[in-house]
Design a protein around this motif. Structure first.
Motif, PDB file in Angstrom:
ATOM      1  N   GLN A  20      11.791 -15.575   1.245  1.00  0.00           N
ATOM      2  CA  GLN A  20      13.141 -15.994   1.612  1.00  0.00           C
ATOM      3  C   GLN A  20      13.105 -17.316   2.364  1.00  0.00           C
ATOM      4  OE1 GLN A  20      15.183 -12.854   3.767  1.00  0.00           O
ATOM      5  NE2 GLN A  20      14.547 -11.331   2.277  1.00  0.00           N
ATOM      6  N   GLU A  21      12.165 -17.438   3.293  1.00  0.00           N
ATOM      7  CA  GLU A  21      12.043 -18.662   4.084  1.00  0.00           C
ATOM      8  C   GLU A  21      11.664 -19.861   3.204  1.00  0.00           C
ATOM      9  OE1 GLU A  21       9.210 -17.554   7.080  1.00  0.00           O
ATOM     10  OE2 GLU A  21      10.696 -16.407   8.216  1.00  0.00           O
ATOM     11  N   ALA A  24      14.698 -20.884   1.223  1.00  0.00           N
ATOM     12  CA  ALA A  24      15.656 -21.561   2.102  1.00  0.00           C
ATOM     13  C   ALA A  24      15.192 -22.986   2.413  1.00  0.00           C
ATOM     14  CB  ALA A  24      15.848 -20.759   3.384  1.00  0.00           C
ATOM     15  N   GLN A  27      15.792 -25.112  -0.606  1.00  0.00           N
ATOM     16  CA  GLN A  27      17.223 -25.303  -0.748  1.00  0.00           C
ATOM     17  C   GLN A  27      17.740 -26.328   0.262  1.00  0.00           C
ATOM     18  OE1 GLN A  27      19.356 -21.589  -0.513  1.00  0.00           O
ATOM     19  NE2 GLN A  27      20.651 -22.221  -2.206  1.00  0.00           N
ATOM     20  N   SER A  28      17.262 -26.252   1.504  1.00  0.00           N
ATOM     21  CA  SER A  28      17.728 -27.170   2.541  1.00  0.00           C
ATOM     22  C   SER A  28      17.334 -28.618   2.245  1.00  0.00           C
ATOM     23  CB  SER A  28      17.195 -26.752   3.912  1.00  0.00           C
ATOM     24  OG  SER A  28      15.806 -27.029   4.027  1.00  0.00           O
TER      25      SER A  28
END
Length: 108
Positions: A20-21, A24, A27-28
């Protein structure tokens, strides 16, 4: 260049925290679209595509990334290493420090 991300799905059906990290983080930075394929390693299912790929490449932890290009196939076990070396983006010391997981550090 083709980038495959291998993520782990836990026995309870959830995605692992580190996966998940990593997602993310990509994505960021606006880089998630550079991932061509996501392959799942299902906990407890050694025949799942991600587990088979990990076994073939000698990787035991997810997430990891497989980059295929004219130079061959390369494995990245760190999203930051992938970002720095293949997506040509800077990674700060603070970002590197934030990825250190106490659970991965040796000890008893």
């Amino acid at each position: 260049m083709r980038v495959t991300m291998v993520k782990k799905r836990l026995a309870d059906g959830t995605e692992c925290r580190k996966c998940q990290e990593a997602t993310a983080h990509l994505q960021s930075r606006g880089l998630l679209s550079r991932i061509d394929e996501i392959v799942w390693a299902h906990e407890g299912d050694p025949a799942s595509a991600g587990m088979v790929l990990g076994a073939r490449l000698g990787v035991e932890r997810a997430p990891f990334f497989v980059v295929s290009d004219e130079r061959g196939e390369a494995v990245y076990q760190s999203v930051l290493q992938l970002v720095r070396e293949r997506f040509d983006q800077a990674v700060t010391t603070a970002q590197q420090a934030a990825t250190i997981d106490a659970d991965d550090i040796g000890g008893i």
